[in-house]
Design an enzyme around this catalytic site. Structure first.
Site, PDB file in Angstrom:
ATOM      1  N   LYS A 173       0.882  -1.178   0.000  1.00 56.41           N
ATOM      2  CA  LYS A 173       0.000   0.000   0.000  1.00 56.41           C
ATOM      3  C   LYS A 173       0.917   1.224   0.000  1.00 56.41           C
ATOM      4  CE  LYS A 173      -1.918   2.986   1.808  1.00 56.41           C
ATOM      5  NZ  LYS A 173      -1.770   4.402   1.321  1.00 56.41           N
ATOM      6  N   GLY A 226       6.487   5.320   8.148  1.00 52.01           N
ATOM      7  CA  GLY A 226       5.649   6.519   8.080  1.00 52.01           C
ATOM      8  C   GLY A 226       5.744   7.285   9.379  1.00 52.01           C
ATOM      9  N   THR A 228       5.008   8.672  13.233  1.00 54.57           N
ATOM     10  CA  THR A 228       4.917   7.967  14.518  1.00 54.57           C
ATOM     11  C   THR A 228       3.464   7.754  14.953  1.00 54.57           C
ATOM     12  OG1 THR A 228       7.126   8.614  15.222  1.00 54.57           O
ATOM     13  CG2 THR A 228       5.559   8.146  16.973  1.00 54.57           C
ATOM     14  N   THR A 230       0.861   7.445  13.019  1.00 52.23           N
ATOM     15  CA  THR A 230       0.292   6.381  12.192  1.00 52.23           C
ATOM     16  C   THR A 230       0.812   5.030  12.667  1.00 52.23           C
ATOM     17  OG1 THR A 230       0.488   7.960  10.389  1.00 52.23           O
ATOM     18  CG2 THR A 230      -0.249   5.764   9.809  1.00 52.23           C
ATOM     19  N   GLU A 248       9.170   1.630  11.044  1.00 57.84           N
ATOM     20  CA  GLU A 248      10.215   2.650  10.870  1.00 57.84           C
ATOM     21  C   GLU A 248       9.488   3.975  10.921  1.00 57.84           C
ATOM     22  OE1 GLU A 248      13.393   1.918  10.168  1.00 57.84           O
ATOM     23  OE2 GLU A 248      13.318  -0.165   9.483  1.00 57.84           O
ATOM     24  N   CYS A 282      13.450  10.781   6.959  1.00 53.12           N
ATOM     25  CA  CYS A 282      13.403  10.504   8.396  1.00 53.12           C
ATOM     26  C   CYS A 282      14.782  10.598   9.022  1.00 53.12           C
ATOM     27  CB  CYS A 282      12.769   9.143   8.652  1.00 53.12           C
ATOM     28  SG  CYS A 282      13.522   7.824   7.701  1.00 53.12           S
ATOM     29  N   GLU A 385       8.776  16.358  15.293  1.00 52.99           N
ATOM     30  CA  GLU A 385       9.299  16.189  13.943  1.00 52.99           C
ATOM     31  C   GLU A 385       8.628  17.191  13.001  1.00 52.99           C
ATOM     32  OE1 GLU A 385       8.338  12.579  11.725  1.00 52.99           O
ATOM     33  OE2 GLU A 385      10.413  12.493  11.068  1.00 52.99           O
TER      34      GLU A 385
END
Ligand code: TXE
Length: 481
Positions: A173, A226, A228, A230, A248, A282, A385
């Site tokens: 996805k 993606g 954090t 999520t 990750e 990231c 972030e």
């Protein structure tokens, strides 16, 4: 207008909903394609196809799986220019970066795991003279692979290649913001001769297609990259089903420059680590900490280099800073620039939308590379972030203080340390709460090393045999002698 369809059982298929979402080019704000608005029904169909393909694929000899994966790598290479262009158009990243980083890495991901499975070993444990234990490493079934928009092809292939190399089948996805290269990859996978159902791609929003995949009872494994928040949602839905999960997530990475650093290298590399891909990696170092004796000199050089960065049309090979991925994301980043000022920070350069952009990209989502000073580590701009071309800079007075500053966030993905003192480098590296520490460099990646985050930057490690371990189940067989 191009329609991006789901890829299920070796065929491109319209979504069950019959609906499509607009796919917008970040550099212009124009719709360049329509994407299948996939949801649970499409995920069901893809999981069914992947389940049917599993028995045949897991029994395909490693040598043959390897040959097919190498063929995918060759096809990516043969379509290098097109993929780089699609990636740049779709994400806003400079085409030069897509050519230098994203597409080469996609090729390497396939080559690396295609050959890794030819060298895989397993362990045996002798229990005195009473028993022999050996470990079987078996694929799990259908792997759910969810990838983000910042490095679309790079991260999708980082998941697909090890998943299928290890004998799983997969449902991917990709981010609904950047579906173009995933769509081309699906076609190349078919062209390479990978059997139908081994790789399926369902497009659509995270909340419907993504959630359906993480919550699907026939998907025993989820690899997610993606945000954090999520990641927490993925855990919430995958947890009760006891799935194997690798996350990750975000980073708020420190870049620590000691007074004895080689500034000839530290400055240009820090420019890269701060602003590459508009800061949307990231691993970007978004918090600069500079030892006080060289703070002014470093800052002068760093600001001068930041102001020299060429912002412009991502499709221009000379462009170094492109557009942010979406209007909403740029607003979020701009919100942090405003917040920095409210928190008492000073914008030393940047912070604005650039003027004088080329005609074609005047409607795009650009933001100048931004440097912020005057904030301590407790401030939100040094805690959260931002994921844009924004870096903070803070002086420090001792290694202990640098370590405390570096470790002061909820994140722990990567860090850079600049020093010529070997002992200090090792000591500081050991004390940093980061999954990866680079000494006198940044983003130098060896695909064999364990990669992942500490604290809220993730769960699990991928890379090399860690990836193959994640994408297989270890089974011990104990034979009495
Ligand atoms: O990413 P999301 P977003 C960070 C960065 C950014 C923030 C949010 O700070 O500002 O995350 O970005 C799918 N169940 N990173 O919201 O939503 C989604 O469709 C299952 C860091 O754009 O995390 C996409 O395919 N899946 C980062 C993928 O998750 C879901 C890269 C990632 O999107 C889902 C990107 C759900 N409930 C953002 N919701 C990194 N670590 O590199 C969404 N998705």
């Amino acid at each position: 207008m191009k329609r991006i369809l789901n890829f299920i059982d070796g065929q491109f298929r319209p979504p069950a909903s019959g609906r499509y979402l607009p796919n917008v080019e970040p550099a212009t704000g124009r719709v360049i394609a329509e994407i299948a608005d996939g949801g649970p029904e499409d995920v069901d169909a893809a999981v069914a196809a992947a389940s049917r393909a599993f028995e045949g694929w897991r029994r395909t000899p490693a040598e043959e799986r390897s040959r097919l994966l190498l063929r995918v790598a060759d096809l990516i290479e043969a379509n290098f220019d097109e993929l780089a262009r699609l990636e740049s158009e779709d994400s806003g990243k400079p085409i030069a970066l897509a050519r230098r980083m994203d597409v080469p890495r996609a090729i390497l991901n396939f080559r690396f795991f295609a050959t890794a499975i030819l060298h895989a070993e397993t362990s045996a444990h002798m229990t005195d003279d009473r028993a022999l234990n050996y470990t079987l490493r078996q694929p799990l079934g259908v792997a759910g692979l969810i990838s983000p928009w910042n490095l679309p092809l790079y991260l999708l292939t980082w998941k697909i290649a090890p998943a299928i190399a290890a004998g799983n089948t997969s449902v991917a996805k990709p981010s609904e913001l950047t579906p173009m290269t995933a769509d081309r990859l699906a076609a190349l996978i078919a062209e390479a001769g990978i059997p139908p159902g081994v790789v399926n791609v369902v497009h659509g929003p995270g909340a419907s297609a993504g959630r359906a995949l993480t919550a699907h009872p026939k998907v025993p494994l989820i690899s997610f990259t993606g945000g954090t928040k999520t990641g927490a949602d993925v855990m919430t839905h995958a947890g009760p089903l006891f799935k194997k999960v690798s996350l990750e997530l975000g980073g708020k990475n420190p870049n620590v420059v000691f007074a004895d650093a080689d500034l000839e290298q530290a400055v240009p590399t820090s420019i890269q680590s701060s602003f590459s891909n508009q800061g949307e990696i990231c691993l970007c170092g978004s918090r600069l900490f500079v030892e006080r004796p060289i703070y002014d000199e470093f800052l002068d050089r760093f600001l001068a280099a930041t102001r020299r960065l060429r912002i412009g049309d991502p499709l221009d090979p000379a462009t170094e800073v492109g557009a942010l991925v979406s209007d909403a994301h740029r607003s979020k980043v701009e919100g942090y620039v405003a917040l920095a000022q409210e928190e008492g920070g000073r914008i030393l350069t940047g912070g604005k939308r650039p003027a004088n952009l080329p005609e074609r990209v005047r409607g795009g989502w650009f933001l100048e590379p931004t440097v912020i000073a005057g904030l301590d580590c407790s401030k939100r701009c040094l805690q959260e972030e931002i994921f844009g071309p924004v870096v903070t800079i803070t002086p420090f007075d001792s290694p202990e203080e640098a370590i405390a500053y570096a470790n002061s966030t909820r994140y722990g993905l990567s860090a850079s340390v600049w020093t010529r003192d070997l002992q200090k480098a090792h000591r500081v590296a050991a004390a940093l709460e980061s999954g990866t520490v680079w000494v006198n460099t940044w983003l130098l990646r060896d695909l064999r090393v364990p990669f992942g985050g500490m604290k809220e930057s993730g769960v699990g490690r991928e890379g090399g045999f860690d990836s193959l371990a994640f994408f297989t189940e270890a089974k011990n067989v104990c034979v009495k002698l």
